[in-house]
Design an enzyme around this catalytic site. Structure first.
Site, mmCIF file in Angstrom:
data_model
loop_
_atom_site.group_PDB
_atom_site.id
_atom_site.type_symbol
_atom_site.label_atom_id
_atom_site.label_comp_id
_atom_site.label_asym_id
_atom_site.label_seq_id
_atom_site.Cartn_x
_atom_site.Cartn_y
_atom_site.Cartn_z
ATOM 1 C CD GLN A 192 -10.305 -71.795 -33.444
ATOM 2 O OE1 GLN A 192 -9.410 -71.942 -34.248
ATOM 3 N NE2 GLN A 192 -10.781 -70.592 -33.151
ATOM 4 C CG PHE A 233 -11.854 -63.025 -38.264
ATOM 5 C CD1 PHE A 233 -11.738 -64.382 -38.507
ATOM 6 C CD2 PHE A 233 -12.969 -62.361 -38.759
ATOM 7 C CE1 PHE A 233 -12.719 -65.065 -39.225
ATOM 8 C CE2 PHE A 233 -13.956 -63.029 -39.483
ATOM 9 C CZ PHE A 233 -13.832 -64.385 -39.713
ATOM 10 N NE ARG A 264 -4.148 -64.386 -29.880
ATOM 11 C CZ ARG A 264 -3.334 -64.874 -28.949
ATOM 12 N NH1 ARG A 264 -2.240 -65.495 -29.289
ATOM 13 N NH2 ARG A 264 -3.623 -64.732 -27.675
ATOM 14 C CG PHE A 314 -3.227 -69.694 -32.473
ATOM 15 C CD1 PHE A 314 -3.216 -68.766 -31.442
ATOM 16 C CD2 PHE A 314 -2.498 -70.866 -32.317
ATOM 17 C CE1 PHE A 314 -2.476 -68.998 -30.280
ATOM 18 C CE2 PHE A 314 -1.762 -71.104 -31.159
ATOM 19 C CZ PHE A 314 -1.749 -70.165 -30.140
ATOM 20 C CD GLU A 324 -9.980 -62.565 -32.598
ATOM 21 O OE1 GLU A 324 -11.063 -62.228 -32.080
ATOM 22 O OE2 GLU A 324 -9.869 -62.825 -33.802
ATOM 23 N NE ARG A 331 -13.515 -59.307 -36.245
ATOM 24 C CZ ARG A 331 -13.976 -58.779 -35.108
ATOM 25 N NH1 ARG A 331 -13.326 -57.789 -34.524
ATOM 26 N NH2 ARG A 331 -15.073 -59.240 -34.553
#
Ligand code: MTE
Ligand code: HPA
Ligand code: MOS
Length: 747
Positions: free
Chosen positions: A184, A331, A329, A215, A698, A297
């Protein structure tokens, strides 16, 4: 699926290609005293064995903190850590030799810490603790009419991309290296390979046509394989392919972090949270990897859709002798939000209220701000949930379920409706940028290259649509090529759901520049104002006449007009203080809600999702078919995380015993409910995003919280909805059965 898409292992192999397999640490923690590889080197088919000593540059692939050796040399920090690379003439031979790793190592064992709670008790972390606070949480809890204290445990999750980790490194002239990498993050791979080879970035080219899924598992952790393949290819001056076996992929790479929470909240008679304190402990594994931003997050999603006036959050990234956990996904967002959902669900039971009423009582009002100081000024959760409540027939089904449960002693039904609010942007400001390159060839066909990567999420289709729209040509005129560090430089990972937001805008910027040049050319050839020239349906309207786009392009070429352009985009308005965890980390929020109904067999703990209704906000959809596919996929993937995917490490040896699909159960088509109703919420992004769409990758992973809480609801019916079922995630059959027993006993 036509089976036409080629992946890296489908590339025709160059003559002389060698294959690589990795020798792994057989212990969770130890000192490597000696490594005896001569016997393996002598085996037939073995060309070489590469160790840390063969790395010409830096032996590290850490993306933020430099604590990730490519090949371990002194300390072994988890069972599965790569120590050496066998290079052989076939993959099968390389694997067979690498499997003898244990016999080559003389190891002095050290005490291993496998569980994150134990690491927390010992104060072992990969990063300093993080604190995010607003107001006076302690005082607010003390003064609240009701209090709730508890702990909660949520398991991790394997990305289980269908295409495993793979890199194919091909030496080029002048010390150059081409790496085909399933990643990615091609730019980061380029830099890490350059550091490992001790060359400049311009000598390394990383290409990714597409991934068979990422993912999050290929955001940073594609790196060791790219580096090892490149180091071996450089040393031997031959192409080297490293494709992991699935078991090795499980043993070497990290996944979604397990989280453990301890919380205390104070609330009022309506169930409104007045004060909340929470400690979150994640299992980071042996190194930092992305655990810092993941925890950030998580802390920034503990509010989910709820106004928490006084709140105090503490995040600890526990250092354990296990794989280094990473992006998956959501995070950390899912791990943050499920903690408050679990709390609100318990509050509803304590008050004897419908959980939806308590959830609603806590929703953000317009203009209120998050604990990290960002105003929630695009809030649509009230309207969205009201719409889903009506369309899913929530209240009537609640009554029907109560009636069913009253007469059904063994099978119990449960229902839950849960909201989602998810912040869109990388929570690291400088990642929020993208570049693109658009070429219009003189026949009118268009080639697009952008910094994003395709992993099945439909990014290339969306970017092609944006370019086709901008130039007013049919979709078929536009082709998107492989992501290549030689075309667009310094790209960000395709992650944080921002792929189409960022690369769509960058490609639009490039296409717009070409269109403006074409419009000026059209006006100069045919008269009229350049600003009045229109591009649509493959035609160009100029000064009252219409001509084919291709004709204008050919004419413009003869007029020596530049028919290609770069484009750039940086998300506006973001700010973030990494010390205080305050600012505006997100450009906007995506919203959604889901109502799920389950039936649980209280004798076995088995359950089934009967029906799920989803309403999800993707702003003005760029492509409803892709977006619905993303919502459905995320829903089932999130359901798997919370209900069936269970990771088990041996508490003493640290072996991940669930290292293959035989022991690690992911959802299949059979687990999709017969009745799955996914709709996109009518909305436009309040911010100037690409065509006012919203990111979709996500946020819908949080929708199946409703499945978990529907199971909890069904189990709690056994105690007349008065006892809080002690249910952690994943709610496997065994866990459900244990919760049933506990509720029965308490009732
Ligand atoms: N969909 C598919 N089919 N395969 C994937 O690997 N990754 C998810 C999501 N959807 C993924 C997917 C993750 S983790 C992210 S961050 C986004 O896609 C990334 O792509 P986007 O930003 O273009 O949406
Ligand atoms: N998501 C994914 N990857 C990231 C993020 C994020 O929010 N921040 C840094 N890397
Ligand atoms: Mo997605 S976890 O941001 O790759």
């Amino acid at each position: 699926m036509a089976g036409e898409a080629a992946y890296i292992d489908d590339l025709p192999e160059l003559a002389g290609t060698l294959h690589c397999a990795l020798g792994l640490s057989p212990v969770a923690h130890g000192t490597l005293k000696a490594l005896a590889l001569d016997a393996l080197r002598a085996l037939p088919g073995v060309v070489d064995i590469v160790t840390a000593a063969d790395i010409p540059g830096v032996n590290d692939w850490g993306s933020i903190v430099k604590d990730d050796p490519i090949l371990a040399d002194k300390e072994l920090n988890y069972l599965g850590q790569p120590v050496f690379a066998v290079i052989a003439t076939t993959r099968e031979l390389a694997r067979r030799v690498a499997a003898k790793a244990k016999d080559t190592m003389q190891i002095e064992p050290l005490p291993a810490v496998i569980a994150h709670r134990e690491a927390h008790q010992k104060g072992q972390y990969v990063l300093p603790p993080m604190h995010l606070q607003r107001g006076q949480a302690r005082a607010a809890i003390d003064n609240a009419p009701h209090k709730l204290k508890g702990s909660f445990d949520v398991g991790g999750q394997e990305q289980f991309y269908l295409e495993g980790q793979i890199s194919y490194a091909v030496p080029k002239e002048d010390g150059g290296m081409l790496v085909h990498c399933s990643t990615q993050h091609p730019s980061e791979m380029q830099h890490l390979v350059a550091h490992a080879l001790h060359v400049q970035a311009h000598q390394v080219q990383v290409e990714c046509r597409r991934m068979g899924g990422g993912f999050g598992g290929k955001e940073s952790q594609s790196a060791p394989f790219a580096c090892i393949a490149a180091v071996a290819a450089r040393k031997l001056n031959r192409p080297v392919k490293l494709r992991l076996d699935r078991d090795d992929d499980f043993l070497i790479t990290g996944r979604r972090h397990c989280f453990w929470y301890e919380y205390e909240v104070g609330y009022d008679d309506e169930g409104r949270v007045l004060g909340a304190e929470i400690t979150m402990v994640s299992r980071a594994g042996h190194s930092a990897d992305l655990s810092g931003p993941v925890m950030t997050r998580a802390l920034c999603h503990f509010d989910n859709a709820y106004w928490l006036p006084d709140v105090s959050m503490h995040g600890f990234c526990a250092k354990t002798n296990t794989q280094s956990n990473t992006a998956f996904r959501g995070f950390g967002g899912p791990q943050g939000a499920i903690a408050i959902e679990n709390i609100v669900d318990s509050i509803a039971r304590a008050l004897g209220c419908d959980p939806l009423d308590v959830r609603r009582a806590n929703f953000y009002g317009q203009g209120q701000s998050t604990p990290y100081g960002q105003a929630v000024d695009d809030n649509v959760i009230h309207e969205l949930v009201a719409e889903l409540e009506a369309s899913s027939d929530y209240r009537a089904r609640r009554d029907a379920i109560a009636a069913f449960n009253a007469t059904s002693p063994v099978l119990k039904r449960g229902l839950a409706l849960t909201p989602v609010k998810f912040g869109i942007s990388f929570n690291v400001k400088h990642f929020n940028q993208a570049g693109a390159l658009v070429h219009v060839y003189s026949d009118g066909s268009i080639l697009v290259n952008h910094g994003g990567t395709e992993m099945g999420q439909g990014l290339n289709t969306k970017v092609a649509q944006v370019v086709a729209h901008e130039l007013g040509v049919p979709f078929e005129s536009v082709r998107v090529t492989a992501t290549d560090t030689q075309k667009v430089a310094n790209t960000s990972a395709t992650a944080a759901s921002t792929g189409s937001d960022l690369n769509g805008k960058a490609a639009q910027d490039a296409a717009r520049q070409i269109r403006e040049r074409l419009a000026a050319c059209a006006a100069s050839l045919h008269g009229g104002e350049a600003s009045q020239v229109r591009f649509a349906a493959g035609q160009v309207e100029v000064n009252g006449r219409s001509l084919p786009f291709t004709e204008l392009v050919t004419a413009a070429y003869h007029e020596r007009v530049q028919l290609w352009s770069d484009g750039f985009y940086a998300t506006p308005g973001l700010s973030w203080n990494r010390e205080t965890l305050q600012g505006r980390p997100f450009y906007y929020f995506a919203y959604g809600a889901a109502a799920s109904e389950v039936i649980v067999d209280t004798l076995t703990g088995e359950w089934k999702l009967l029906r799920a209704d989803v309403l999800h906000d993707v702003g003005r959809s760029l492509n409803p078919a892709i977006d619905i596919g993303q919502v459905e996929g995320a829903f089932i993937q999130g359901m798997g995380w919370l209900t069936m995917e269970e990771l088990v490490w041996h508490p003493k040896t640290g072996l991940l015993t669930t290292h293959a699909p035989s022991t690690y159960k992911i959802p299949t088509a059979n687990d999709c409910p017969a009745d799955l109703r996914v709709r996109l919420y009518e909305n436009a992004n309040a911010e100037d995003s690409i065509h006012r769409s919203k990111a979709v990758g996500e946020p819908p992973l949080l929708l199946p919280f409703s499945v978990f809480f529907a199971i909890r609801d069904a189990v709690s019916s056994l105690g007349g909805h008065r006892v809080d079922p002690p249910l952690d995630a994943p709610a496997t059959g065994e866990a459900i059965l244990r919760a049933i027993g506990a509720v029965r006993e308490a009732a």
